[in-house]
Design a protein around this motif. Sequence first.
Motif, PDB file in Angstrom:
ATOM      1  N   LYS A   7       0.795  -1.232   0.000  1.00 33.59           N
ATOM      2  CA  LYS A   7       0.000   0.000   0.000  1.00 33.59           C
ATOM      3  C   LYS A   7       0.828   1.283   0.000  1.00 33.59           C
ATOM      4  N   PRO A   8       1.840   1.446   0.875  1.00 32.90           N
ATOM      5  CA  PRO A   8       2.593   2.709   0.835  1.00 32.90           C
ATOM      6  C   PRO A   8       3.321   2.938  -0.492  1.00 32.90           C
ATOM      7  N   GLN A   9       3.676   1.873  -1.172  1.00 30.79           N
ATOM      8  CA  GLN A   9       4.418   2.001  -2.428  1.00 30.79           C
ATOM      9  C   GLN A   9       3.539   2.398  -3.606  1.00 30.79           C
ATOM     10  N   VAL A  10       2.252   2.040  -3.544  1.00 28.45           N
ATOM     11  CA  VAL A  10       1.373   2.286  -4.693  1.00 28.45           C
ATOM     12  C   VAL A  10       0.312   3.351  -4.417  1.00 28.45           C
ATOM     13  N   GLN A  11       0.277   3.904  -3.213  1.00 28.66           N
ATOM     14  CA  GLN A  11      -0.750   4.876  -2.839  1.00 28.66           C
ATOM     15  C   GLN A  11      -0.796   6.031  -3.833  1.00 28.66           C
ATOM     16  N   GLY A  12      -1.961   6.239  -4.434  1.00 32.71           N
ATOM     17  CA  GLY A  12      -2.144   7.331  -5.380  1.00 32.71           C
ATOM     18  C   GLY A  12      -1.634   7.023  -6.776  1.00 32.71           C
ATOM     19  N   ARG A  13      -0.988   5.877  -6.949  1.00 30.54           N
ATOM     20  CA  ARG A  13      -0.414   5.540  -8.250  1.00 30.54           C
ATOM     21  C   ARG A  13      -1.088   4.344  -8.896  1.00 30.54           C
ATOM     22  N   ALA A  14      -2.003   3.689  -8.152  1.00 31.43           N
ATOM     23  CA  ALA A  14      -2.720   2.529  -8.688  1.00 31.43           C
ATOM     24  C   ALA A  14      -4.015   2.352  -7.901  1.00 31.43           C
ATOM     25  N   ASP A  15      -4.988   1.710  -8.534  1.00 32.20           N
ATOM     26  CA  ASP A  15      -6.276   1.446  -7.899  1.00 32.20           C
ATOM     27  C   ASP A  15      -6.102   0.322  -6.884  1.00 32.20           C
ATOM     28  N   MET A  16      -6.416   0.606  -5.619  1.00 34.74           N
ATOM     29  CA  MET A  16      -6.208  -0.383  -4.558  1.00 34.74           C
ATOM     30  C   MET A  16      -7.097  -1.621  -4.748  1.00 34.74           C
ATOM     31  N   GLY A  17      -8.254  -1.474  -5.359  1.00 34.95           N
ATOM     32  CA  GLY A  17      -9.120  -2.617  -5.641  1.00 34.95           C
ATOM     33  C   GLY A  17      -8.440  -3.575  -6.614  1.00 34.95           C
ATOM     34  N   LYS A  18      -7.805  -3.017  -7.623  1.00 30.00           N
ATOM     35  CA  LYS A  18      -7.075  -3.820  -8.604  1.00 30.00           C
ATOM     36  C   LYS A  18      -5.892  -4.512  -7.934  1.00 30.00           C
ATOM     37  N   ILE A  19      -5.180  -3.778  -7.082  1.00 27.42           N
ATOM     38  CA  ILE A  19      -4.027  -4.336  -6.360  1.00 27.42           C
ATOM     39  C   ILE A  19      -4.480  -5.513  -5.501  1.00 27.42           C
ATOM     40  N   SER A  20      -5.574  -5.322  -4.772  1.00 26.65           N
ATOM     41  CA  SER A  20      -6.104  -6.364  -3.904  1.00 26.65           C
ATOM     42  C   SER A  20      -6.433  -7.628  -4.700  1.00 26.65           C
ATOM     43  N   GLY A  21      -7.049  -7.463  -5.855  1.00 23.83           N
ATOM     44  CA  GLY A  21      -7.374  -8.597  -6.713  1.00 23.83           C
ATOM     45  C   GLY A  21      -6.133  -9.330  -7.190  1.00 23.83           C
ATOM     46  N   LEU A  22      -5.087  -8.581  -7.550  1.00 26.54           N
ATOM     47  CA  LEU A  22      -3.848  -9.202  -8.014  1.00 26.54           C
ATOM     48  C   LEU A  22      -3.161  -9.963  -6.889  1.00 26.54           C
ATOM     49  N   VAL A  23      -3.188  -9.406  -5.677  1.00 33.77           N
ATOM     50  CA  VAL A  23      -2.581 -10.090  -4.530  1.00 33.77           C
ATOM     51  C   VAL A  23      -3.340 -11.398  -4.269  1.00 33.77           C
ATOM     52  N   LYS A  24      -4.664 -11.361  -4.341  1.00 30.33           N
ATOM     53  CA  LYS A  24      -5.468 -12.575  -4.138  1.00 30.33           C
ATOM     54  C   LYS A  24      -5.100 -13.643  -5.160  1.00 30.33           C
TER      55      LYS A  24
END
Length: 147
Positions: free
Chosen positions: A127-144
């Motif tokens: 989260k601190p690395q991507v804050q404001g630079r990527a959609d957190m919903g998309k990030i969450s899906g990729l991590v899953k």
Amino acid sequence: MSDLKATITEQMKDAMRAKDKARLGTIRLILAELKRIEVDERIELDDARVLTVLDKMVKQRRDSITQYEAAERPELAEKEQQELEVIKTFLPQPLSDAEITQIIDDAIAESGASSMQDMGKVMAIVKPQVQGRADMGKISGLVKQKL
């Protein structure tokens, strides 16, 4: 004052000089939200927190656009889209898919995550690395997917 907040304030002055009412209105919304948080919490916002607020505002605009389009209100969706574009100008350059994947892979390796139960650890690193630079919903899906 954080550098980002100072930049937003300067942009407000530029919008006033240019008599750009739409841009000025959106910038004032941003500054009002930042000021509200500062007053409520009695703190001075740093750049990371300003980015978090801007990220939240982007998400709100995207949700509103979806709802307005579903309700067949294109004029309201257009207004939200214009606000979204102004807010995006203050966010850092978005990350590419390859960069996002690399950050997630590094976080999984760093945390030693092996199952979905470790998702919180991975997200805390990402989260601190991507804050404001990527959609957190998309990030969450990729991590899953990766776990």
